[in-house]
Scaffold this motif. Structure first.
Motif, PDB file in Angstrom:
ATOM      1  N   UNK A  40      -7.983  -5.028  -9.031  1.00  0.00           N
ATOM      2  CA  UNK A  40      -7.929  -6.490  -8.859  1.00  0.00           C
ATOM      3  C   UNK A  40      -6.620  -6.943  -8.223  1.00  0.00           C
ATOM      4  N   UNK A  41      -5.644  -6.040  -8.086  1.00  0.00           N
ATOM      5  CA  UNK A  41      -4.335  -6.375  -7.531  1.00  0.00           C
ATOM      6  C   UNK A  41      -3.977  -5.339  -6.473  1.00  0.00           C
ATOM      7  N   UNK A  42      -3.454  -5.820  -5.338  1.00  0.00           N
ATOM      8  CA  UNK A  42      -3.045  -4.904  -4.274  1.00  0.00           C
ATOM      9  C   UNK A  42      -1.684  -4.287  -4.597  1.00  0.00           C
ATOM     10  N   UNK A  43      -1.494  -3.003  -4.295  1.00  0.00           N
ATOM     11  CA  UNK A  43      -0.245  -2.314  -4.667  1.00  0.00           C
ATOM     12  C   UNK A  43       0.938  -2.722  -3.794  1.00  0.00           C
ATOM     13  N   UNK A  44       2.115  -2.383  -4.276  1.00  0.00           N
ATOM     14  CA  UNK A  44       3.366  -2.628  -3.558  1.00  0.00           C
ATOM     15  C   UNK A  44       3.471  -1.663  -2.388  1.00  0.00           C
ATOM     16  N   UNK A  45       3.863  -2.181  -1.210  1.00  0.00           N
ATOM     17  CA  UNK A  45       3.955  -1.328  -0.020  1.00  0.00           C
ATOM     18  C   UNK A  45       5.358  -1.325   0.584  1.00  0.00           C
ATOM     19  N   UNK A  46       6.354  -1.779  -0.164  1.00  0.00           N
ATOM     20  CA  UNK A  46       7.718  -1.752   0.338  1.00  0.00           C
ATOM     21  C   UNK A  46       8.198  -3.114   0.812  1.00  0.00           C
ATOM     22  N   UNK A  47       9.440  -3.147   1.304  1.00  0.00           N
ATOM     23  CA  UNK A  47      10.083  -4.396   1.713  1.00  0.00           C
ATOM     24  C   UNK A  47      10.165  -4.563   3.226  1.00  0.00           C
ATOM     25  N   UNK A  48       9.666  -3.589   3.987  1.00  0.00           N
ATOM     26  CA  UNK A  48       9.844  -3.645   5.440  1.00  0.00           C
ATOM     27  C   UNK A  48       9.117  -4.823   6.081  1.00  0.00           C
TER      28      UNK A  48
END
Length: 207
Positions: free
Chosen positions: A40-48
């Motif tokens: 139900x939640x999209x994962x973290x993919x970084x700060x770039x």
């Protein structure tokens, strides 16, 4: 559509006295691959991707469509509202005298850390779904309330009263009544009882 989404103004989250004071931003992305089944939640993919301000970079990093685990904190953000929209939510406050036990709706399936002798539930490590083994200490957190919830557990002394006429502010004893006893000579008095208890903050998730 852009006018309806207030797209010609930046997203401003400030710590001063206005509508966004002590708030954070929950981001919903409207482009990209859908979430895997069951998530139900999209994962973290970084700060770039500069906090969702660079849609092409976000998609190149494998960002998914939908509600994001990453939140926006105090600052000014220039976000394409056709790509992503932002909802303001209050930050989570854990007051002094409490800890916050986190129930996570996001992450991988975790391994139970309570051991075989504990029969009342399971605890998991950070990054897993379930009750996290490490609680939040008193403070203010930009906690994503779509990805989990925080249950406040008191760590100061609690008095439980087995007395129908007295109920503590915590309401934990609202269903407790006097203890009925029969004496050796057949009297039946009611015995009000009080118990003082304390929950170790490290054990709060077990509770």
């Amino acid at each position: 559509t852009l006018l309806a989404r207030n797209a010609f103004s930046p997203v401003i989250i400030m710590g001063t006295a206005n509508q966004t004071a002590d708030m954070m931003g929950i981001v919903t992305v409207h482009d990209g691959l859908p979430l895997p089944e069951g998530e139900i939640i999209a994962p973290y993919v970084g700060e770039e991707h500069s906090s969702f301000q660079d849609p092409e970079k976000f998609l190149a990093l494998g960002g998914r469509r939908g509600k994001q685990i990453q939140v926006l904190i105090d600052g000014t953000y220039y976000i394409n509202r056709l790509f992503a929209t932002v909802e303001f939510r209050p930050k989570t406050v854990v007051p002094i005298g409490f800890v916050g036990v986190v129930v996570s709706f996001f992450g991988k399936e975790g391994v139970d850390t309570t051991g075989a002798d504990y029969k009342h539930g399971e605890l998991v490590a950070n990054g897993c779904k379930g009750v996290l083994e490490k609680p939040l200490m008193p403070g203010k957190y930009a906690f994503n309330t779509d990805a989990g919830r925080v249950v406040l557990v008191p760590t100061t002394n609690i008095i439980l009263k087995w007395n129908k006429s007295e109920v503590g502010d915590h309401k934990y004893d609202e269903n407790l009544t006097e203890v009925d006893i029969i004496t050796k000579d057949a009297f039946e008095p009611s015995l009000p009882l009080s118990v003082v208890m304390h929950i170790d903050y490290k054990q709060a998730p077990w509770v």
